[in-house]
Write an enzyme that holds these catalytic residues in place. Structure first.
Site, PDB file in Angstrom:
ATOM      1  N   ASP A 262       0.856  -1.189   0.000  1.00  0.00           N
ATOM      2  CA  ASP A 262       0.000   0.000   0.000  1.00  0.00           C
ATOM      3  C   ASP A 262       0.888   1.233   0.000  1.00  0.00           C
ATOM      4  O   ASP A 262       2.035   1.166  -0.441  1.00  0.00           O
ATOM      5  CB  ASP A 262      -0.960  -0.032   1.190  1.00  0.00           C
ATOM      6  CG  ASP A 262      -2.292   0.669   0.902  1.00  0.00           C
ATOM      7  OD1 ASP A 262      -2.266   1.866   0.573  1.00  0.00           O
ATOM      8  OD2 ASP A 262      -3.351   0.022   0.996  1.00  0.00           O
ATOM      9  N   HIS A 285       2.046   1.876  -3.235  1.00  0.00           N
ATOM     10  CA  HIS A 285       1.109   2.802  -3.867  1.00  0.00           C
ATOM     11  C   HIS A 285       1.620   4.236  -3.881  1.00  0.00           C
ATOM     12  O   HIS A 285       0.858   5.156  -4.153  1.00  0.00           O
ATOM     13  CB  HIS A 285      -0.251   2.738  -3.169  1.00  0.00           C
ATOM     14  CG  HIS A 285      -0.945   1.423  -3.330  1.00  0.00           C
ATOM     15  ND1 HIS A 285      -2.189   1.168  -2.796  1.00  0.00           N
ATOM     16  CD2 HIS A 285      -0.580   0.275  -3.961  1.00  0.00           C
ATOM     17  CE1 HIS A 285      -2.558  -0.092  -3.091  1.00  0.00           C
ATOM     18  NE2 HIS A 285      -1.581  -0.635  -3.790  1.00  0.00           N
TER      19      HIS A 285
END
Length: 434
Positions: A262, A285
């Site tokens: 993430d 991310h």
């Protein structure tokens, strides 16, 4: 005892009485703990630059530092449950009126169930993690609180460091995530390491891996220095943000390597004066502000600077994401001196962020995004649109500056898609929004 040995503990606390960060050379991870002597290396302190870490009075600075070894409280370091021993060692260290050091010895493996190291403590405290902390994989052990594993709460003048490893053993949690298996209902999972309501805090030189969910969270903290962290988890591990910042002010994050499933760094509501430098990010991310405004909530983030980062193979580069229907603002933000390597969305502002199964309904309210500066961002995009700025019609983005941007796809110029934003371009900008 020789005069030299007798004098050292007093010298340590004398140094601690000054608002200056001391980093003394020649002290390695291996020398941090003398197993034969049962004491921490006398040069343990990592103080907080510009802040008083330790006694603020010269009269108190001549008290000796006390060392608390978790093994002396029953921890074996053989992979067996050490939760009670750690709890007792912390209580003893925290209740000491002298500066204290809690030592987790090297080459030892400690299994811990959820535990909160709670303050306030009577004096400054350093936690030296040289060994390995392993999370219990028994999910029933988290029945009282599914959201946290290791917690430092209400502690001032705290340093956590040592070069050791914190392992969340997250695989069992990932396998039971609704983001991995659509047939499962969505349930929470623990953050591996949480600092809650801490003030004057140093966290440095730790390896944090395979968190159940987020790796490190700073919540409602003030005056934080983070450096030298190595944070890793598989690229497909769900919601495993590297460093999460929420309701925290005056935090500096530097010289850290983060690769997870993430956001490498996520900064959410209530955070102000956040600086990140020397960040290596990927997989993951990217570096994100948000999401903000979920559930029509009010959110504020301001004075954020990311200066010096390298992102490789991430799904986003530097991102601001807000939900429709929210309110508040994300303002005074700088992304500068950033290298991009094969990143899908290098520069992105998304005021229509939607992370749910059902499509989000269109709403007129939005978190205002304003005064955002992108400077000297260069490299390669893995998608044709290297710049995506998609802002609200009712609350368009204001004061967006692009300067010295050079993003390419396969050796060719990339594209930019920019909607509902007031953008100023300075110098060479490729791709251009105009």
């Amino acid at each position: 005892m020789s005069l030299h040995t007798h004098f050292i503990p007093y010298l340590i606390v004398f140094l601690l009485s000054f608002p200056r960060y001391y980093s003394l050379p020649g002290i390695s991870e291996a020398s941090g703990y003398d197993a034969s002597a049962g004491q921490a290396n006398p040069w343990y302190p990592s103080t907080i630059q510009g802040r008083n870490f330790g006694s603020s009075k010269m009269g108190r600075s001549l008290a000796a530092v006390k060392t608390f070894n978790v093994n002396d409280y029953g921890a074996k370091g053989d992979g067996s449950d050490a939760t009670e021993a750690f709890n007792n060692a912390w209580k003893a260290a925290c209740s000491s009126s002298q500066g204290s050091v809690l030592v987790v010895p090297k080459n030892k493996n400690y299994l811990l169930k959820p535990i909160t190291f709670e303050g306030p403590c009577k004096s400054s405290i350093a936690v030296q993690i040289y060994g390995t902390l392993q999370a219990s994989t028994d999910r029933s052990a988290y029945s009282k609180d599914l959201t946290r594993w290791l917690v430092f709460e209400n502690v001032q003048n705290l340093a956590v460091e040592g070069g050791g490893t914190i392992n969340g053993n997250g695989k069992i949690w990932w396998e039971n995530s609704c983001k991995v298996n659509d047939d499962l209902s969505c349930k929470d999972a623990p953050t591996a390491l949480t600092f809650y309501n801490c003030k004057n805090l140093v966290v440095k030189n730790l390896k944090i891996q395979n968190a159940q969910k987020m790796h490190v969270s700073f919540e409602k903290c003030v005056g934080v220095e983070v450096s030298g962290l190595t944070i890793t988890a598989p690229a497909d591990s769900p919601n495993t943000d590297g460093i999460h910042v929420t309701r925290t002010q005056n935090i500096q994050i530097s010289s850290s390597v983060i690769g997870t499933g993430d956001d490498c760094i996520s900064i959410v509501s209530g955070s102000q004066k956040v600086q990140a430098t020397g960040i290596t990010c990927g997989p993951g991310h990217g570096i994100s502000i948000g999401s903000l405004g979920d559930g029509n909530s009010e959110a504020y983030v301001s004075d954020v600077t990311v200066n010096g980062a390298t992102l490789t193979g991430t799904t986003n580069g530097v991102r601001i994401k807000t939900w429709q229907g929210g309110s508040g603002s994300a303002s005074n933000i700088k992304f500068q001196n950033i290298e991009i390597h094969n990143v899908k969305n290098p520069i992105i502002i998304d005021q229509k962020y939607c992370d749910q199964d059902k499509p989000c309904k269109s709403q007129s309210r939005a978190v205002q995004v304003q005064n955002v500066w992108y400077q000297n961002i260069k490299g390669t995009s893995s998608s044709s649109e290297a710049i995506q700025i998609d802002c609200s019609e009712k609350f368009p983005c204001k004061g967006i500056v692009l300067q010295g941007i050079d993003l390419r796809v396969g050796g060719k110029a990339a594209k930019a898609e920019c909607n509902n934003a007031k953008i100023t371009e300075k110098g060479n900008v490729s791709p251009s929004c105009t």
